[in-house]
Design a protein around this motif. Sequence first.
Motif, mmCIF file in Angstrom:
data_model
loop_
_atom_site.group_PDB
_atom_site.id
_atom_site.type_symbol
_atom_site.label_atom_id
_atom_site.label_comp_id
_atom_site.label_asym_id
_atom_site.label_seq_id
_atom_site.Cartn_x
_atom_site.Cartn_y
_atom_site.Cartn_z
ATOM 1 N N ARG A 1 0.975 -1.008 -0.123
ATOM 2 C CA ARG A 1 0.038 -0.071 -0.216
ATOM 3 C C ARG A 1 1.533 1.161 0.111
ATOM 4 N NH1 ARG A 1 -3.205 1.443 5.448
ATOM 5 N NH2 ARG A 1 -0.876 2.232 6.002
ATOM 6 N N ASP A 2 1.655 1.337 0.853
ATOM 7 C CA ASP A 2 2.938 2.770 0.782
ATOM 8 C C ASP A 2 3.762 2.415 0.475
ATOM 9 O OD1 ASP A 2 0.905 3.121 3.534
ATOM 10 O OD2 ASP A 2 1.649 2.177 4.808
ATOM 11 N N GLY A 3 4.590 1.456 -0.124
ATOM 12 C CA GLY A 3 5.648 1.625 -0.793
ATOM 13 C C GLY A 3 7.190 1.380 0.135
ATOM 14 N N PHE A 4 6.753 1.263 1.984
ATOM 15 C CA PHE A 4 7.786 1.586 2.798
ATOM 16 C C PHE A 4 7.002 1.007 4.016
ATOM 17 C CE2 PHE A 4 5.622 5.355 3.602
ATOM 18 C CZ PHE A 4 4.544 5.465 5.187
ATOM 19 N N LEU A 5 7.856 -0.064 4.654
ATOM 20 C CA LEU A 5 7.629 -0.279 6.033
ATOM 21 C C LEU A 5 8.607 -0.467 7.579
ATOM 22 C CD1 LEU A 5 5.102 -2.256 6.827
ATOM 23 C CD2 LEU A 5 6.758 -3.928 6.787
ATOM 24 N N ILE A 6 8.046 -0.191 8.175
ATOM 25 C CA ILE A 6 8.966 -0.103 9.048
ATOM 26 C C ILE A 6 9.061 -1.160 10.330
ATOM 27 C CG2 ILE A 6 10.486 1.685 11.495
ATOM 28 C CD1 ILE A 6 8.784 3.831 10.072
ATOM 29 N N LEU A 7 10.576 -1.858 10.517
ATOM 30 C CA LEU A 7 9.915 -3.314 11.274
ATOM 31 C C LEU A 7 10.905 -2.461 12.985
ATOM 32 C CD1 LEU A 7 11.077 -5.876 9.066
ATOM 33 C CD2 LEU A 7 8.703 -5.258 9.882
ATOM 34 N N ASP A 8 10.834 -2.505 13.646
ATOM 35 C CA ASP A 8 10.922 -2.129 14.731
ATOM 36 C C ASP A 8 12.178 -3.674 15.667
ATOM 37 O OD1 ASP A 8 9.250 0.428 14.833
ATOM 38 O OD2 ASP A 8 7.919 0.131 16.466
ATOM 39 N N ASP A 9 12.744 -2.859 16.266
ATOM 40 C CA ASP A 9 13.599 -3.802 16.664
ATOM 41 C C ASP A 9 14.313 -4.967 15.550
ATOM 42 O OD1 ASP A 9 13.230 -2.321 19.085
ATOM 43 O OD2 ASP A 9 11.576 -3.408 19.915
ATOM 44 N N PHE A 10 14.387 -4.907 14.807
ATOM 45 C CA PHE A 10 15.101 -6.263 13.703
ATOM 46 C C PHE A 10 16.333 -5.987 13.810
ATOM 47 C CE2 PHE A 10 16.693 -7.561 10.161
ATOM 48 C CZ PHE A 10 15.033 -8.848 9.232
ATOM 49 N N VAL A 11 17.045 -5.257 14.438
ATOM 50 C CA VAL A 11 18.292 -6.180 14.848
ATOM 51 C C VAL A 11 18.848 -5.741 16.065
ATOM 52 C CG1 VAL A 11 19.702 -6.782 12.666
ATOM 53 C CG2 VAL A 11 20.006 -4.474 13.235
ATOM 54 N N ASP A 12 19.228 -6.308 17.130
ATOM 55 C CA ASP A 12 19.208 -5.575 18.864
ATOM 56 C C ASP A 12 20.951 -4.763 18.684
ATOM 57 O OD1 ASP A 12 21.944 -6.912 18.654
ATOM 58 O OD2 ASP A 12 21.436 -8.884 19.402
ATOM 59 N N ARG A 13 20.396 -3.771 19.186
ATOM 60 C CA ARG A 13 21.430 -3.074 19.866
ATOM 61 C C ARG A 13 22.834 -3.252 19.895
ATOM 62 N NH1 ARG A 13 18.685 2.545 21.288
ATOM 63 N NH2 ARG A 13 16.338 1.378 20.408
ATOM 64 N N ALA A 14 23.133 -4.049 20.132
ATOM 65 C CA ALA A 14 24.731 -4.500 20.213
ATOM 66 C C ALA A 14 25.254 -4.582 18.976
ATOM 67 C CB ALA A 14 24.415 -5.601 21.256
ATOM 68 N N ASP B 1 15.904 -4.304 -15.769
ATOM 69 C CA ASP B 1 14.584 -4.203 -16.620
ATOM 70 C C ASP B 1 14.508 -6.195 -16.599
ATOM 71 O OD1 ASP B 1 12.527 -4.847 -18.149
ATOM 72 O OD2 ASP B 1 14.331 -4.917 -19.563
ATOM 73 N N PRO B 2 13.166 -6.327 -15.167
ATOM 74 C CA PRO B 2 12.589 -5.334 -15.362
ATOM 75 C C PRO B 2 13.026 -4.641 -13.817
ATOM 76 C CG PRO B 2 11.808 -7.985 -14.217
ATOM 77 C CD PRO B 2 12.218 -7.767 -15.251
ATOM 78 N N LEU B 3 12.452 -3.026 -13.381
ATOM 79 C CA LEU B 3 12.630 -3.044 -11.724
ATOM 80 C C LEU B 3 12.867 -4.471 -11.323
ATOM 81 C CD1 LEU B 3 11.005 0.823 -12.361
ATOM 82 C CD2 LEU B 3 13.058 -0.237 -12.602
ATOM 83 N N SER B 4 13.614 -3.782 -10.111
ATOM 84 C CA SER B 4 13.399 -5.063 -8.744
ATOM 85 C C SER B 4 14.226 -4.013 -7.714
ATOM 86 C CB SER B 4 14.420 -6.337 -9.309
ATOM 87 O OG SER B 4 15.887 -6.228 -9.507
ATOM 88 N N VAL B 5 14.410 -3.369 -7.106
ATOM 89 C CA VAL B 5 15.556 -2.792 -6.452
ATOM 90 C C VAL B 5 14.660 -2.748 -5.483
ATOM 91 C CG1 VAL B 5 15.897 -0.709 -6.913
ATOM 92 C CG2 VAL B 5 17.768 -1.421 -5.751
ATOM 93 N N VAL B 6 15.089 -3.382 -4.549
ATOM 94 C CA VAL B 6 14.905 -3.296 -2.598
ATOM 95 C C VAL B 6 16.359 -1.993 -1.971
ATOM 96 C CG1 VAL B 6 13.865 -4.239 -0.846
ATOM 97 C CG2 VAL B 6 13.180 -5.020 -2.736
ATOM 98 N N GLY B 7 15.375 -1.015 -1.012
ATOM 99 C CA GLY B 7 16.029 -0.511 -0.368
ATOM 100 C C GLY B 7 15.672 -1.207 0.891
ATOM 101 N N LEU B 8 16.482 -1.939 2.005
ATOM 102 C CA LEU B 8 16.905 -2.357 2.971
ATOM 103 C C LEU B 8 17.654 -0.938 3.824
ATOM 104 C CD1 LEU B 8 17.961 -5.884 2.909
ATOM 105 C CD2 LEU B 8 15.852 -5.229 2.967
ATOM 106 N N TRP B 9 16.944 -0.449 4.600
ATOM 107 C CA TRP B 9 17.875 0.955 5.396
ATOM 108 C C TRP B 9 17.294 0.670 6.858
ATOM 109 C CZ3 TRP B 9 16.877 4.934 8.971
ATOM 110 C CH2 TRP B 9 17.946 5.836 8.895
ATOM 111 N N PHE B 10 18.383 0.285 8.375
ATOM 112 C CA PHE B 10 18.997 0.576 9.539
ATOM 113 C C PHE B 10 19.201 1.246 9.784
ATOM 114 C CE2 PHE B 10 19.900 -3.820 6.844
ATOM 115 C CZ PHE B 10 19.443 -4.509 7.665
ATOM 116 N N ALA C 1 23.020 5.512 9.762
ATOM 117 C CA ALA C 1 22.339 4.293 9.023
ATOM 118 C C ALA C 1 23.332 3.267 8.193
ATOM 119 C CB ALA C 1 21.380 4.823 8.410
ATOM 120 N N TYR C 2 22.959 2.142 7.996
ATOM 121 C CA TYR C 2 23.812 0.978 7.049
ATOM 122 C C TYR C 2 22.003 1.285 6.383
ATOM 123 C CZ TYR C 2 25.754 -3.108 4.842
ATOM 124 O OH TYR C 2 26.032 -4.011 4.231
#
Length: 290
Positions: free
Chosen positions: A24-37, A170-179, A261-262
């Motif tokens: 729906r939005d084109g983005f999604l935030i996943l909280d606590d995906f990786v630990d602070r360490a 081609d076709p478009l396929s890129v996905v961004g993963l922003w930590f 950010a990574y």
Amino acid sequence: MTGKGKGTDLAMGLTAGQRRLFDRDGFLILDDFVDRAACERLRQRALELIGGFDPDSARSVFSTTRQTDTTDAYFLESGGAVRFFFEEGAFDEAGALVGDKALSINKIGHALHDRDPVFDAFSRTPDLAAVVRDLGVAAPLLIQSMYIFKQPRIGGEVSCHQDATFLYTDPLSVVGLWFALEDATRDNGCLFALPGGHRSALRQRFRRNGDGGVTMDVLNPVPWPDEGYVPLEAKAGSLVLLHGLLPHRSGPNRSAASRHAYTLHVIDATAAYPADNWLQRAGDDPPRGF
Ligand code: FE2
């Protein structure tokens, strides 16, 4: 903002509800995906890499507002390397670094995930592979990684763009993963995105022009809207998923806090990867999956 289940050995991937929100939005935030360490380990490793970098060896500045002007061989050859790019405000008029080296770097890119063992381990986890699978990427290739500092006070803005502009397939396929490695807030330059904007076509394509430089092809000259963006504030440890056509940007950081950010970009090996994309890997060093 949907949390991700923890405490299981099984990689979780996305729920059907999370997938619907992403569609729906084109983005999604996943909280606590990786630990602070893990975030802290990556931060420390980035600072170690800067410690080993001689700022007199390369003076490449990263600018999204002067992108075709500031692109040089150092940038163009960074697709398979670990290279350092300065903030525009890092130098004085005489070309001397104004501040501390570690507080002057805009980003490190673009193959940390293949060249550094700490970044490799962070980037290739079963949890991440499951998320990318659930986004529909059939044969994932980790094509690009960046450590972005968004330094206190001089952190540069990133103008509105679609990631597929820079990583076209081609076709478009890129996905961004922003930590988020630190809390990303409106004060320190968090991402902003246009919800649903991923359903519009690609507006620009950044490519090699055959003369040793780069060109920005304008496929649709309509400027991005000034309004309608929502802040993607994210706590440290959150993962923000970005559709490759989602218009997004971030403002400058005028605050006293950094916003590390990574980002990792994944494409589908079943799509064609053009030879004039800016990011090229050597024939004997192809991109790999998880
Ligand atoms: Fe982006």
